[in-house]
Write an enzyme that holds these catalytic residues in place. Sequence first.
Site, PDB file in Angstrom:
ATOM      1  N   CYS A 200      37.771  28.345  30.386  1.00  0.00           N
ATOM      2  CA  CYS A 200      37.284  29.312  29.410  1.00  0.00           C
ATOM      3  C   CYS A 200      35.972  29.924  29.892  1.00  0.00           C
ATOM      4  CB  CYS A 200      37.082  28.625  28.065  1.00  0.00           C
ATOM      5  SG  CYS A 200      36.366  29.696  26.801  1.00  0.00           S
ATOM      6  N   CYS A 203      33.004  28.824  27.257  1.00  0.00           N
ATOM      7  CA  CYS A 203      32.434  27.483  27.111  1.00  0.00           C
ATOM      8  C   CYS A 203      32.709  26.554  28.288  1.00  0.00           C
ATOM      9  CB  CYS A 203      32.939  26.837  25.822  1.00  0.00           C
ATOM     10  SG  CYS A 203      34.694  26.379  25.872  1.00  0.00           S
ATOM     11  N   CYS A 216      41.644  28.611  24.235  1.00  0.00           N
ATOM     12  CA  CYS A 216      40.692  27.537  24.505  1.00  0.00           C
ATOM     13  C   CYS A 216      40.656  26.648  23.275  1.00  0.00           C
ATOM     14  CB  CYS A 216      39.300  28.096  24.797  1.00  0.00           C
ATOM     15  SG  CYS A 216      38.042  26.809  24.993  1.00  0.00           S
ATOM     16  N   CYS A 219      36.494  26.243  22.006  1.00  0.00           N
ATOM     17  CA  CYS A 219      35.691  27.245  21.297  1.00  0.00           C
ATOM     18  C   CYS A 219      36.536  28.264  20.535  1.00  0.00           C
ATOM     19  CB  CYS A 219      34.764  27.978  22.269  1.00  0.00           C
ATOM     20  SG  CYS A 219      35.601  29.125  23.395  1.00  0.00           S
ATOM     21  N   ASP A 338      35.317  37.134  55.180  1.00  0.00           N
ATOM     22  CA  ASP A 338      35.897  35.819  54.900  1.00  0.00           C
ATOM     23  C   ASP A 338      37.383  35.967  54.593  1.00  0.00           C
ATOM     24  OD1 ASP A 338      36.625  33.332  53.966  1.00  0.00           O
ATOM     25  OD2 ASP A 338      34.924  33.121  52.608  1.00  0.00           O
TER      26      ASP A 338
END
EC number: 6.3.5.13
Length: 414
Positions: A200, A203, A216, A219, A338
């Site tokens: 999430c 949170c 979630c 929260c 990268d």
Amino acid sequence: MSASLTPRAKFATTLLRTAAALSRATGRGDGSVIGGRVGLIVEPRLLELLAEGRHVVLISGTNGKTTTTRFTTAALEAIGRVATNSFGANMPTGHTTALAKAPKAEYAALECDEHYLGQLLDAARPKVVALLNLSRDQLDRAMEVTALAAKWRQTLQASAGQTTIVANADDPLIVWAASVCQRVVWVAAGQSWTADSAICPNCGAHLDRFGEFWRCTNCGLNRPSPQWSVAHQGEAVVGPDGRRYDLRLQLPGRVNRANAATALAVASLFGVDPAQAAPRLSEVASVAGRYAKVERDGRQLRLLLAKNPAGWLESFDMIDPVPPVVLSLNAREVDGFDTSWIYDVDFTSLAGRKVVVTGDRRTDLAVRLEVDGVDFIVVDDIRAAIAAVPPGPVEVVANYTAFQDIRAEFNRVN
């Protein structure tokens, strides 16, 4: 359309057009970047002045910006002229050039790089902002994706104003960023790549997923109910009133139907009837060379751009199951140096078919394919790749500069 420009702004616009024309004449590009740079040096507020009085939509996200912008432009052209950065120059220099090239356009559909959204919100004062998705991209130089979502959230909260957000309900990062806004139109645009949104963003707890739905449990952040969606059966978009709008897109894959759904949602906020706009999307056959079909030595190549893990997975969903596949990978500055992200891509869907690998980092890609048990051959360039496959259809998937190299080889201009 923009208000009457000051003498300084008019002079800056003239220099912008001259610089852009010289760039095109000398074969250095379409001139969007250098033109905008010259104009903004002369008049730093030129973008703001050129945007004044227009109805503007900004379209941003990691993947699909260029295609969604092209679809949106096609839809808005049903009601008027549209200024747009159709070649993908998606930073302020490109936006300035796009507006300067179309002084009489009442509307503007501008693709916006994720890192410049705040700056464009301030300068262009858009009526609508479309947020598509967020995922990892250019690992060595781009902001970490959750940090970028937090930046968007802060930016949107500070500039709520008169802007309406069109946002992807299936991407938790987008939902979290957009949820601070007063007016949000949710689109079920899908999310094939979920590795960057496993937790999430609000949170840090684990997100539970049940098919399309996510939530979630800590929260309460969850997938909002979408007003627009892609029909599960057939090629159609379903609007807020439940009406189906049939699509006959030339561009392949579910992701492009989702891009079309976003474009129709945006256009409807400008007063365009979706039934009038939908047929216009079928006229889009290629977007800055993407999805273009090229004939060479008896081979019919379709060119697909894939810049990051999410993009490569979407491309694999688009390609036909039988033809040989050419994969090309570079790692130049605009790609990001990268290449470790290729280990996040599942290449097993290519097993059992002819695969040809090329590009600057072809050895890296070859090792990755070997790990996934995919047979391949390695060649030096696209010409050798063409020679290595039999006559007939060929799917070509390449990241950004590799894609541009291939386009240059075919001398394509659109």
